[in-house]
Scaffold this motif. Structure first.
Motif, mmCIF file in Angstrom:
data_model
loop_
_atom_site.group_PDB
_atom_site.id
_atom_site.type_symbol
_atom_site.label_atom_id
_atom_site.label_comp_id
_atom_site.label_asym_id
_atom_site.label_seq_id
_atom_site.Cartn_x
_atom_site.Cartn_y
_atom_site.Cartn_z
ATOM 1 N N LYS A 72 0.816 -1.206 0.000
ATOM 2 C CA LYS A 72 0.000 0.000 0.000
ATOM 3 C C LYS A 72 0.850 1.256 0.000
ATOM 4 N N PHE A 73 2.139 1.139 0.304
ATOM 5 C CA PHE A 73 3.033 2.283 0.285
ATOM 6 C C PHE A 73 3.567 2.489 -1.126
ATOM 7 N N SER A 74 3.666 3.738 -1.527
ATOM 8 C CA SER A 74 4.082 4.047 -2.905
ATOM 9 C C SER A 74 5.508 3.599 -3.180
ATOM 10 N N PHE A 75 6.393 3.691 -2.177
ATOM 11 C CA PHE A 75 7.785 3.288 -2.442
ATOM 12 C C PHE A 75 7.888 1.774 -2.593
ATOM 13 N N CYS A 76 6.998 1.023 -1.902
ATOM 14 C CA CYS A 76 6.992 -0.434 -2.087
ATOM 15 C C CYS A 76 6.454 -0.798 -3.468
ATOM 16 N N ARG A 77 5.405 -0.117 -3.891
ATOM 17 C CA ARG A 77 4.891 -0.361 -5.236
ATOM 18 C C ARG A 77 5.922 0.018 -6.297
ATOM 19 N N ALA A 78 6.649 1.098 -6.055
ATOM 20 C CA ALA A 78 7.701 1.506 -6.996
ATOM 21 C C ALA A 78 8.784 0.446 -7.076
ATOM 22 N N PHE A 79 9.107 -0.153 -5.932
ATOM 23 C CA PHE A 79 10.124 -1.206 -5.931
ATOM 24 C C PHE A 79 9.643 -2.424 -6.718
ATOM 25 N N VAL A 80 8.355 -2.782 -6.559
ATOM 26 C CA VAL A 80 7.799 -3.912 -7.314
ATOM 27 C C VAL A 80 7.819 -3.603 -8.806
ATOM 28 N N MET A 81 7.479 -2.362 -9.175
ATOM 29 C CA MET A 81 7.535 -1.976 -10.596
ATOM 30 C C MET A 81 8.958 -2.057 -11.123
ATOM 31 N N THR A 82 9.909 -1.646 -10.294
ATOM 32 C CA THR A 82 11.322 -1.733 -10.696
ATOM 33 C C THR A 82 11.730 -3.183 -10.921
ATOM 34 N N LEU A 83 11.267 -4.078 -10.041
ATOM 35 C CA LEU A 83 11.585 -5.503 -10.192
ATOM 36 C C LEU A 83 10.981 -6.050 -11.482
ATOM 37 N N ASN A 84 9.752 -5.641 -11.803
ATOM 38 C CA ASN A 84 9.122 -6.105 -13.039
ATOM 39 C C ASN A 84 9.869 -5.591 -14.267
ATOM 40 N N GLU A 85 10.257 -4.320 -14.221
ATOM 41 C CA GLU A 85 11.036 -3.769 -15.340
ATOM 42 C C GLU A 85 12.391 -4.463 -15.452
ATOM 43 N N LEU A 86 12.971 -4.787 -14.312
ATOM 44 C CA LEU A 86 14.253 -5.497 -14.315
ATOM 45 C C LEU A 86 14.100 -6.883 -14.922
ATOM 46 N N ASN A 87 12.962 -7.510 -14.681
ATOM 47 C CA ASN A 87 12.700 -8.813 -15.276
ATOM 48 C C ASN A 87 12.600 -8.693 -16.798
ATOM 49 N N ASP A 88 11.913 -7.638 -17.275
ATOM 50 C CA ASP A 88 11.863 -7.397 -18.725
ATOM 51 C C ASP A 88 13.243 -7.071 -19.282
ATOM 52 N N TYR A 89 14.021 -6.348 -18.495
ATOM 53 C CA TYR A 89 15.395 -6.027 -18.904
ATOM 54 C C TYR A 89 16.210 -7.306 -19.087
ATOM 55 N N ALA A 90 16.024 -8.263 -18.189
ATOM 56 C CA ALA A 90 16.715 -9.547 -18.312
ATOM 57 C C ALA A 90 16.276 -10.265 -19.585
ATOM 58 N N GLY A 91 14.988 -10.131 -19.928
ATOM 59 C CA GLY A 91 14.498 -10.755 -21.153
ATOM 60 C C GLY A 91 15.191 -10.235 -22.397
ATOM 61 N N GLN A 92 15.561 -8.967 -22.402
ATOM 62 C CA GLN A 92 16.264 -8.404 -23.555
ATOM 63 C C GLN A 92 17.671 -8.984 -23.690
ATOM 64 N N HIS A 93 18.294 -9.290 -22.574
ATOM 65 C CA HIS A 93 19.607 -9.949 -22.649
ATOM 66 C C HIS A 93 19.462 -11.383 -23.157
ATOM 67 N N GLU A 94 18.342 -12.025 -22.858
ATOM 68 C CA GLU A 94 18.091 -13.344 -23.437
ATOM 69 C C GLU A 94 17.896 -13.230 -24.951
ATOM 70 N N VAL A 95 17.237 -12.158 -25.376
ATOM 71 C CA VAL A 95 17.066 -11.929 -26.816
ATOM 72 C C VAL A 95 18.420 -11.735 -27.488
ATOM 73 N N ILE A 96 19.317 -10.994 -26.835
ATOM 74 C CA ILE A 96 20.664 -10.805 -27.377
ATOM 75 C C ILE A 96 21.357 -12.148 -27.552
ATOM 76 N N ALA A 97 21.274 -13.001 -26.518
ATOM 77 C CA ALA A 97 21.916 -14.315 -26.578
ATOM 78 C C ALA A 97 21.325 -15.156 -27.708
ATOM 79 N N GLU A 98 19.997 -15.133 -27.864
ATOM 80 C CA GLU A 98 19.352 -15.913 -28.923
ATOM 81 C C GLU A 98 19.762 -15.411 -30.311
ATOM 82 N N ASN A 99 19.793 -14.093 -30.494
ATOM 83 C CA ASN A 99 20.165 -13.540 -31.802
ATOM 84 C C ASN A 99 21.631 -13.805 -32.127
ATOM 85 N N LEU A 100 22.494 -13.714 -31.133
ATOM 86 C CA LEU A 100 23.903 -14.034 -31.376
ATOM 87 C C LEU A 100 24.056 -15.487 -31.814
ATOM 88 N N THR A 101 23.292 -16.360 -31.197
ATOM 89 C CA THR A 101 23.385 -17.780 -31.548
ATOM 90 C C THR A 101 22.856 -18.049 -32.946
#
Length: 570
Positions: A72-101
């Motif tokens: 319910k706190f905005s900074f906690c929700r912001a942290f969860v949003m950051t974690l979700n964006e970080l997860n998407d960020y990790a997905g882009q590195h997987e895309v890099i690995a797949e394209n290199l291969t």
């Protein structure tokens, strides 16, 4: 001289083939090295993406835990949003690995097989052409030696014939035989000459073709192969950069999302959430009036005063029970009573309201099930072949009982909620109230009944058992004021000796006239046995027999971090 020149040419050509063979082999090894480099980069990207995903998953809020409440706190929700964006960020590195291969590693692996086969074919053709020209040269040399030998034999035969013809002692038959032998040798020399001349012409044509056509073509093919290899390496290096560039827009969006999450934090809103979560509902105590012992005057206490009434009659010694109201300690540990009476009024109200909402949802759920079963029963009645209508009755009966039980529970909690809301002070009531009006110069000494909350949040009530009114000036008796507060019947036995959880130093003197309090002098050192629980009082001990409460603002507390029972309350 000719033999030396031809030997030098062949040796030079052979050396060139050896040099080209080494260079092209080094080029293939470079392609293999670059492929290995890209493969290791792909593995790093995959490993990095996995670690980032694990990190994001590790810090995601767990279900049915306190971390969900923190959302319910905005900074906690912001942290969860950051974690979700970080997860998407990790997905882009997987895309890099797949394209290199797929775009580099797989392509270069296939190309390596092709270039190895092509290189082998070119050098095979070169060695074959080299062997053919060397074989032709050897055959030419053989024809040349045969022609030379036949010429020498013809010369010797001619000289022998001339010798025999000049010798008068030789018979005519011998001369004729020598003449025929010389003619035969001349014919053989002539044939060898013709063969040598024809083969020489053929060899010169082959040699010309070898050095001006075959070998240059082979060298050109090797050059084209090498240029294609270098071009392919350049394309792969460009692709290596493009693979990263392709994900940059999405990576930028991920970073923008993190920035947006950080900007969505609202400190004031979060602080208000804390206030709402831990608001106790206590009304601040009233002012303590000045007592002038130089003249007879009464001391009145406001409705919210922390003063505790003194008993008009002394209780028999030996059966004295210490009343620490309003400092009564709740001995109930754990989850607390069902009506949440151990909580402060505001928190109790919120808990009761939450329980009512939860019961309302459960009732609605049961009613939805009842409606569905009722419809099913109607269908069975209209279409008996689909099922037996009586088979639904037991479940309907069970649901009806559940609804009645839940409704009874909700009525109980609604009653408690109404009781709490009646007792809670009005927010608009900001003026302090006194229990009695001052009449002339009369001193009224009585025990005040007050509706108070204990420091731990329990709601307690007490009414004085006896009121003493003494008139010093007006001889007429003053009527005993009627108290509208309910009776406070709870009395608490002396508790077991509490352990020391720290020390404190008195910043100001405190007289401690009320029951449950203890007087202290400025600068005095005392032991802390109970921390402030939000009511503004701290329980201290002077020695084994003297203990009581002092205002928290009057002392400086030094708690032991490992002391049992040391807790922090808002």
């Amino acid at each position: 001289m000719v033999e030396d020149r031809m030997g030098d040419c062949w040796s030079y050509t052979k050396d060139q083939f050896d040099n080209l063979e080494k260079h092209t082999q080094w080029g293939i090894e470079f392609v293999e090295k670059y492929t290995k480099f890209v493969k290791e980069r792909s593995e790093i990207e995959t490993s990095y993406a996995k670690q980032i995903r694990n990190l994001s998953k590790k810090y995601q809020p767990k279900k049915n835990s306190r971390e969900e409440e923190e959302n319910k706190f905005s900074f906690c929700r912001a942290f969860v949003m950051t974690l979700n964006e970080l997860n998407d960020y990790a997905g882009q590195h997987e895309v890099i690995a797949e394209n290199l291969t797929s775009q580099i590693i797989a392509e270069l692996s296939r190309y390596l097989q092709e270039i190895k086969t092509e290189r082998k074919s070119h050098f095979h053709d070169g060695r074959k052409a080299q062997q053919h020209i060397e074989s032709s040269w050897k055959q030419l040399e053989s024809c040349k030696r045969r022609f030379e030998r036949d010429c020498k034999e013809a010369d010797r035969a001619q000289q022998y014939f001339e010798k025999m013809d000049a010798d008068i002692n030789v018979t005519k038959a011998d001369v004729e035989k020598a003449r025929q032998q010389a003619q035969m040798r001349h014919q053989m020399a002539s044939d060898s000459k013709n063969d040598y001349s024809a083969y020489l012409q053929k060899f010169n044509q082959e040699q010309n073709e070898h050095y001006y056509t075959i070998i240059p073509n082979i060298f050109q093919k090797l050059q084209d192969m090498e240029e294609k290899r270098i071009e392919r390496i350049g394309v792969c290096m460009k692709t290596f950069a493009d693979v990263d560039r392709q994900v940059l827009p999405i990576v930028g969006k991920c970073l923008d999302g993190m920035t947006k999450a950080a900007e969505s934090i609202e400190p004031k809103t979060d602080s208000k959430q804390v206030v709402e979560s831990y608001k106790s509902g206590f009304e601040p105590p009233g002012d303590v009036e000045f007592e002038d012992y130089g003249q007879a005057m009464k001391r009145t206490a406001s409705d919210t005063s922390l003063s505790n009434a003194r008993e008009g009659k002394e209780k028999p010694a030996g059966k004295t029970k210490t009343k620490l109201w309003p400092f009564i300690k709740n001995k109930n540990k754990g989850s607390g009573p069902e009506d949440f009476s151990h909580l402060p009024p505001e928190q109790r109200r919120k808990k009761l309201q939450g329980k009512i909402d939860e019961l309302s949802k459960d009732i609605q759920k049961e009613m939805d099930q009842r409606d569905a079963l009722t419809k099913m029963k109607d269908v069975y009645i209209k279409n008996p072949q689909m099922g037996d209508p009586t088979s639904v009755d037991p479940r309907l009966t069970e649901i009806g009982q559940n609804i009645e039980k839940l409704q009874s529970e909700m009525q109980k909690f609604e009653g408690w909620l109404a009781e709490v809301e009646e007792r809670m002070p009005s927010k608009s009531d900001t003026q302090r109230r006194s229990l009695y009006e001052t009449q002339n110069n009369t001193t009224v000494s009585n025990n005040c009944a007050q509706d108070r909350e204990s420091p731990d949040g329990s709601y307690t009530e007490e009414q004085n058992s006896e009121t003493q009114v003494k008139a010093n000036i007006n001889p007429e008796p003053i009527p005993n004021p009627t108290s509208t507060t309910p009776e406070f019947d709870d009395e608490f036995d002396d508790e077991e000796t509490l352990p020391t959880i720290g020390t404190c130093k008195a910043l100001y003197p405190f007289e401690g006239h009320n029951e449950g309090t203890i007087s202290v002098a400025e600068g005095e050192l005392l032991y802390v046995i109970e921390e402030d629980k939000g009511d503004g009082w701290t329980r201290v001990r002077r020695n084994e027999d003297e203990e009581g409460y002092v205002p928290t603002s009057y002392v400086e507390v030094f708690l032991e971090t490992n002391a049992k029972g040391a807790m922090t309350y808002i």
